[in-house]
Write a protein that holds these residues in place. Structure first.
Motif, PDB file in Angstrom:
ATOM      1  N   GLU A   1      -0.131   8.360 -14.560  1.00 40.49           N
ATOM      2  CA  GLU A   1      -1.109   7.362 -15.003  1.00 40.49           C
ATOM      3  C   GLU A   1      -2.542   7.741 -14.624  1.00 40.49           C
ATOM      4  N   MET A   2      -2.706   8.365 -13.455  1.00 48.04           N
ATOM      5  CA  MET A   2      -4.042   8.678 -12.957  1.00 48.04           C
ATOM      6  C   MET A   2      -4.395  10.157 -13.123  1.00 48.04           C
ATOM      7  N   ASP A   3      -3.515  10.901 -13.788  1.00 54.01           N
ATOM      8  CA  ASP A   3      -3.734  12.333 -14.041  1.00 54.01           C
ATOM      9  C   ASP A   3      -4.073  13.070 -12.740  1.00 54.01           C
ATOM     10  N   LEU A   4      -3.201  12.914 -11.745  1.00 55.00           N
ATOM     11  CA  LEU A   4      -3.430  13.475 -10.422  1.00 55.00           C
ATOM     12  C   LEU A   4      -2.910  14.901 -10.317  1.00 55.00           C
ATOM     13  N   ASP A   5      -3.587  15.682  -9.485  1.00 53.99           N
ATOM     14  CA  ASP A   5      -3.188  17.055  -9.211  1.00 53.99           C
ATOM     15  C   ASP A   5      -2.932  17.222  -7.722  1.00 53.99           C
ATOM     16  N   SER A   6      -2.237  18.270  -7.372  1.00 52.25           N
ATOM     17  CA  SER A   6      -2.012  18.596  -5.973  1.00 52.25           C
ATOM     18  C   SER A   6      -3.367  18.686  -5.273  1.00 52.25           C
ATOM     19  N   GLY A   7      -3.461  18.085  -4.091  1.00 54.77           N
ATOM     20  CA  GLY A   7      -4.711  18.060  -3.348  1.00 54.77           C
ATOM     21  C   GLY A   7      -5.482  16.758  -3.512  1.00 54.77           C
ATOM     22  N   ASP A   8      -5.084  15.916  -4.480  1.00 53.99           N
ATOM     23  CA  ASP A   8      -5.744  14.632  -4.676  1.00 53.99           C
ATOM     24  C   ASP A   8      -5.276  13.613  -3.635  1.00 53.99           C
ATOM     25  N   TYR A   9      -6.112  12.595  -3.422  1.00 55.83           N
ATOM     26  CA  TYR A   9      -5.809  11.477  -2.537  1.00 55.83           C
ATOM     27  C   TYR A   9      -5.875  10.187  -3.333  1.00 55.83           C
ATOM     28  N   VAL A  10      -4.928   9.287  -3.090  1.00 56.54           N
ATOM     29  CA  VAL A  10      -4.941   7.956  -3.690  1.00 56.54           C
ATOM     30  C   VAL A  10      -5.070   6.961  -2.547  1.00 56.54           C
ATOM     31  N   HIS A  11      -6.167   6.227  -2.572  1.00 53.33           N
ATOM     32  CA  HIS A  11      -6.526   5.317  -1.492  1.00 53.33           C
ATOM     33  C   HIS A  11      -6.201   3.882  -1.900  1.00 53.33           C
ATOM     34  N   PHE A  12      -5.304   3.227  -1.157  1.00 56.62           N
ATOM     35  CA  PHE A  12      -5.042   1.794  -1.321  1.00 56.62           C
ATOM     36  C   PHE A  12      -5.953   1.092  -0.323  1.00 56.62           C
ATOM     37  N   TYR A  13      -6.762   0.155  -0.803  1.00 53.42           N
ATOM     38  CA  TYR A  13      -7.716  -0.510   0.077  1.00 53.42           C
ATOM     39  C   TYR A  13      -7.696  -2.019  -0.136  1.00 53.42           C
ATOM     40  N   VAL A  14      -8.133  -2.738   0.885  1.00 54.83           N
ATOM     41  CA  VAL A  14      -8.131  -4.195   0.884  1.00 54.83           C
ATOM     42  C   VAL A  14      -9.408  -4.696   0.212  1.00 54.83           C
ATOM     43  N   LYS A  15      -9.233  -5.705  -0.646  1.00 49.20           N
ATOM     44  CA  LYS A  15     -10.386  -6.344  -1.284  1.00 49.20           C
ATOM     45  C   LYS A  15     -10.156  -7.846  -1.358  1.00 49.20           C
ATOM     46  N   LEU A  16     -11.218  -8.588  -1.553  1.00 51.07           N
ATOM     47  CA  LEU A  16     -11.120 -10.048  -1.529  1.00 51.07           C
ATOM     48  C   LEU A  16     -10.807 -10.673  -2.882  1.00 51.07           C
ATOM     49  N   TYR A  17     -11.258 -10.094  -3.962  1.00 53.04           N
ATOM     50  CA  TYR A  17     -11.089 -10.747  -5.258  1.00 53.04           C
ATOM     51  C   TYR A  17     -10.434  -9.819  -6.261  1.00 53.04           C
ATOM     52  N   GLY A  18      -9.341 -10.290  -6.846  1.00 50.60           N
ATOM     53  CA  GLY A  18      -8.674  -9.574  -7.924  1.00 50.60           C
ATOM     54  C   GLY A  18      -8.101  -8.239  -7.511  1.00 50.60           C
ATOM     55  N   GLY A  19      -7.003  -7.904  -8.116  1.00 48.16           N
ATOM     56  CA  GLY A  19      -6.340  -6.647  -7.824  1.00 48.16           C
ATOM     57  C   GLY A  19      -4.850  -6.875  -7.697  1.00 48.16           C
ATOM     58  N   ILE A  20      -4.211  -6.054  -6.924  1.00 47.05           N
ATOM     59  CA  ILE A  20      -2.771  -6.131  -6.716  1.00 47.05           C
ATOM     60  C   ILE A  20      -2.488  -7.264  -5.727  1.00 47.05           C
ATOM     61  N   PRO A  21      -1.674  -8.261  -6.104  1.00 45.16           N
ATOM     62  CA  PRO A  21      -1.363  -9.371  -5.185  1.00 45.16           C
ATOM     63  C   PRO A  21      -0.650  -8.866  -3.926  1.00 45.16           C
ATOM     64  N   THR A  22      -0.877  -9.559  -2.813  1.00 46.85           N
ATOM     65  CA  THR A  22      -0.286  -9.154  -1.535  1.00 46.85           C
ATOM     66  C   THR A  22       0.314 -10.362  -0.819  1.00 46.85           C
ATOM     67  N   ALA A  23       0.852 -10.116   0.362  1.00 51.12           N
ATOM     68  CA  ALA A  23       1.419 -11.183   1.180  1.00 51.12           C
ATOM     69  C   ALA A  23       0.336 -11.947   1.936  1.00 51.12           C
ATOM     70  N   HIS A  24      -0.876 -11.401   1.979  1.00 48.44           N
ATOM     71  CA  HIS A  24      -1.995 -12.057   2.659  1.00 48.44           C
ATOM     72  C   HIS A  24      -2.735 -12.953   1.666  1.00 48.44           C
TER      73      HIS A  24
END
Length: 102
Positions: A16-39
């Motif tokens: 989906e993100m057209d990633l290559d070896s050596g890439d980093y995918v950062h999951f980060y916390v935000k206050l509005y909109g995005g992937i729902p969480t337990a918090h």
């Protein structure tokens, strides 16, 4: 207090993100909109790139998926499983029983 991503979810992100070896995918916390969480009122965002020191991470085919030290608190009371749903990756937060964690 752990993050576990399945190989199927990692491959989905790689495609989906057209990633290559050596890439980093950062999951980060935000206050509005995005992937729902337990918090309540907190969501996850996803970006490509390395930002800060890594806390929780996994590597698949040279691609590193991670949370930074700054957002490590987010998993203090939960284990996070990232796996494939029917069409996209899903995030499952499982509370940690602190009595058993000692």
């Amino acid at each position: 207090m752990a993050m576990h991503m399945t190989e199927e979810a990692a491959k989905w992100y790689q495609e989906e993100m057209d990633l290559d070896s050596g890439d980093y995918v950062h999951f980060y916390v935000k206050l509005y909109g995005g992937i729902p969480t337990a918090h309540p009122n907190y969501f996850l965002g996803v970006s490509i790139g390395k930002d800060g020191e890594m806390s929780h991470y996994q590597n698949f085919d040279g691609v590193t998926f991670y949370f930074s030290e700054q957002d490590a608190w987010f998993l203090n009371q939960y284990d996070l499983a990232i796996k494939m749903g029917q069409e996209e990756a899903v995030f499952e937060f499982t509370p940690i029983n602190n009595d058993n964690a000692k």
